[in-house]
Design a protein around this motif. Structure first.
Motif, mmCIF file in Angstrom:
data_model
loop_
_atom_site.group_PDB
_atom_site.id
_atom_site.type_symbol
_atom_site.label_atom_id
_atom_site.label_comp_id
_atom_site.label_asym_id
_atom_site.label_seq_id
_atom_site.Cartn_x
_atom_site.Cartn_y
_atom_site.Cartn_z
ATOM 1 N N MET A 1 0.829 -1.190 0.000
ATOM 2 C CA MET A 1 0.000 0.000 0.000
ATOM 3 C C MET A 1 0.871 1.250 0.000
ATOM 4 S SD MET A 1 -3.247 -0.305 2.447
ATOM 5 C CE MET A 1 -4.043 -1.876 2.292
ATOM 6 N N ALA A 2 0.386 2.242 -0.596
ATOM 7 C CA ALA A 2 1.108 3.511 -0.662
ATOM 8 C C ALA A 2 0.897 4.296 0.614
ATOM 9 C CB ALA A 2 0.598 4.315 -1.853
ATOM 10 N N SER A 3 1.847 5.168 0.900
ATOM 11 C CA SER A 3 1.641 6.061 2.036
ATOM 12 C C SER A 3 0.602 7.107 1.647
ATOM 13 C CB SER A 3 2.952 6.736 2.439
ATOM 14 O OG SER A 3 3.318 7.690 1.468
ATOM 15 N N ILE A 4 0.090 7.800 2.626
ATOM 16 C CA ILE A 4 -0.931 8.812 2.369
ATOM 17 C C ILE A 4 -0.405 9.877 1.406
ATOM 18 C CG2 ILE A 4 -2.272 10.666 3.414
ATOM 19 C CD1 ILE A 4 -2.580 8.846 5.850
ATOM 20 N N VAL A 5 0.839 10.292 1.582
ATOM 21 C CA VAL A 5 1.374 11.363 0.749
ATOM 22 C C VAL A 5 1.409 10.951 -0.724
ATOM 23 C CG1 VAL A 5 3.843 10.826 1.010
ATOM 24 C CG2 VAL A 5 3.139 13.162 0.629
ATOM 25 N N ARG A 6 1.788 9.710 -1.032
ATOM 26 C CA ARG A 6 1.820 9.279 -2.431
ATOM 27 C C ARG A 6 0.423 9.174 -3.000
ATOM 28 N NH1 ARG A 6 6.028 5.551 -0.693
ATOM 29 N NH2 ARG A 6 4.419 3.956 -0.684
ATOM 30 N N LYS A 46 1.606 17.941 16.278
ATOM 31 C CA LYS A 46 2.669 17.944 15.275
ATOM 32 C C LYS A 46 2.239 17.097 14.094
ATOM 33 C CE LYS A 46 5.987 19.964 17.774
ATOM 34 N NZ LYS A 46 6.953 20.927 17.316
ATOM 35 N N TYR A 47 2.823 17.381 12.928
ATOM 36 C CA TYR A 47 2.448 16.739 11.673
ATOM 37 C C TYR A 47 3.669 16.160 10.958
ATOM 38 C CZ TYR A 47 -1.842 19.385 12.322
ATOM 39 O OH TYR A 47 -3.014 19.900 12.828
ATOM 40 N N THR A 48 3.411 15.099 10.166
ATOM 41 C CA THR A 48 4.462 14.512 9.335
ATOM 42 C C THR A 48 4.261 14.951 7.893
ATOM 43 O OG1 THR A 48 3.239 12.526 8.678
ATOM 44 C CG2 THR A 48 4.431 12.434 10.789
ATOM 45 N N LYS A 49 5.275 14.730 7.068
ATOM 46 C CA LYS A 49 5.155 15.016 5.636
ATOM 47 C C LYS A 49 4.246 14.007 4.948
ATOM 48 C CE LYS A 49 9.442 17.512 5.182
ATOM 49 N NZ LYS A 49 10.731 17.654 4.518
ATOM 50 N N ASP A 50 3.936 12.900 5.627
ATOM 51 C CA ASP A 50 3.025 11.892 5.084
ATOM 52 C C ASP A 50 1.589 12.137 5.527
ATOM 53 O OD1 ASP A 50 5.005 10.514 3.688
ATOM 54 O OD2 ASP A 50 5.472 9.221 5.386
ATOM 55 N N HIS A 51 1.323 13.273 6.165
ATOM 56 C CA HIS A 51 -0.014 13.724 6.550
ATOM 57 C C HIS A 51 -0.625 12.995 7.746
ATOM 58 C CE1 HIS A 51 0.091 16.313 3.071
ATOM 59 N NE2 HIS A 51 0.415 15.271 2.340
ATOM 60 N N GLU A 52 0.215 12.513 8.660
ATOM 61 C CA GLU A 52 -0.279 12.030 9.944
ATOM 62 C C GLU A 52 -0.041 13.117 10.978
ATOM 63 O OE1 GLU A 52 0.751 8.441 7.562
ATOM 64 O OE2 GLU A 52 2.114 9.942 8.332
ATOM 65 N N TRP A 53 -0.777 13.045 12.082
ATOM 66 C CA TRP A 53 -0.590 14.002 13.174
ATOM 67 C C TRP A 53 -0.473 13.241 14.486
ATOM 68 C CZ3 TRP A 53 -4.216 13.680 17.018
ATOM 69 C CH2 TRP A 53 -5.479 13.180 16.686
ATOM 70 N N ILE A 54 0.116 13.913 15.464
ATOM 71 C CA ILE A 54 0.151 13.407 16.831
ATOM 72 C C ILE A 54 -0.093 14.585 17.752
ATOM 73 C CG2 ILE A 54 2.677 13.582 16.996
ATOM 74 C CD1 ILE A 54 2.340 11.043 18.942
ATOM 75 N N SER A 68 -4.316 13.759 8.935
ATOM 76 C CA SER A 68 -4.661 15.177 8.956
ATOM 77 C C SER A 68 -5.974 15.452 8.231
ATOM 78 C CB SER A 68 -3.545 15.999 8.309
ATOM 79 O OG SER A 68 -3.520 15.780 6.920
ATOM 80 N N GLU A 69 -6.526 16.600 8.530
ATOM 81 C CA GLU A 69 -7.746 17.046 7.854
ATOM 82 C C GLU A 69 -7.503 17.178 6.354
ATOM 83 O OE1 GLU A 69 -10.825 20.787 8.112
ATOM 84 O OE2 GLU A 69 -9.802 20.139 9.930
ATOM 85 N N TYR A 70 -6.341 17.676 5.997
ATOM 86 C CA TYR A 70 -5.961 17.805 4.590
ATOM 87 C C TYR A 70 -6.027 16.443 3.901
ATOM 88 C CZ TYR A 70 -2.899 18.631 0.562
ATOM 89 O OH TYR A 70 -2.377 18.710 -0.693
ATOM 90 N N ALA A 71 -5.457 15.419 4.534
ATOM 91 C CA ALA A 71 -5.444 14.067 3.959
ATOM 92 C C ALA A 71 -6.853 13.499 3.865
ATOM 93 C CB ALA A 71 -4.564 13.147 4.791
#
Length: 173
Positions: A1-6, A46-54, A68-71
């Motif tokens: 599976m691809a990451s969210i960013v891809r 905080k956020y990652t470049k792959d669109h996850e948050w913590i 993230s909301e964006y994702a």
């Protein structure tokens, strides 16, 4: 599976363009003005470049993880969420689950190192909850997992973006 960013790259530009077109400026009268303050908990997200948050607790020993909301908006209607097993030791970047939408399927990666100690079982019954409140860590929200933060996890936070940096990052995509 691809990451969210891809998975999001093809739709990111359309999402950014449509959200800027729909933004409206409403006049505020002297009776409608309200002030809001940000709590220290909100500042810890905080956020990652792959669109996850913590979002960490005030003592920085536990945190909630989600997309993230964006994702969530870019993915479209979420139809299935694969949750992590508990307990689960993870390092930053490890896959902890997956999200499938009508448009694509993507892995959910842990932003930091630690131990997954709880999951949001609501997402198995109602995966669309992610679309309604992807960054909501309440009992009715779209968070995915709760993590106990390890010492390495505290160090991992340095590589993550705050809300302002993440907003700028998504506008560039």
């Amino acid at each position: 599976m691809a990451s969210i960013v891809r998975s999001l790259r093809p739709v990111a530009s359309r999402f950014a363009a449509s959200s800027s077109r729909t933004a409206r400026s409403w006049p505020i009268s002297q009776f409608q003005a309200r002030t809001f303050s940000a709590s220290s908990a909100a500042q810890a997200k905080k956020y990652t470049k792959d669109h996850e948050w913590i979002e960490l607790s005030e003592d920085k020993k536990t945190g909630y993880i989600g997309i993230s909301e964006y994702a969530a908006h870019a993915l479209g209607d979420v139809v299935y969420v694969e949750l992590p097993t508990i307990p689960m030791e993870v390092a930053a970047g490890d896959s902890i689950g997956a999200v499938e939408s009508v448009k694509s399927a993507s892995d959910i990666n842990s932003p930091i190192s630690g131990t997954i100690v709880a999951v949001n079982d609501l997402l198995e019954e109602r995966p669309g909850t992610i679309n309604k409140g992807p960054e909501d860590e309440s009992s009715a929200g779209g968070w995915v997992a709760k993590v106990e933060v390890s010492d390495a996890g505290i160090k991992d936070l340095d590589g993550l973006m705050d809300a302002a940096a993440y907003k700028e990052f998504t506008e560039e995509e």
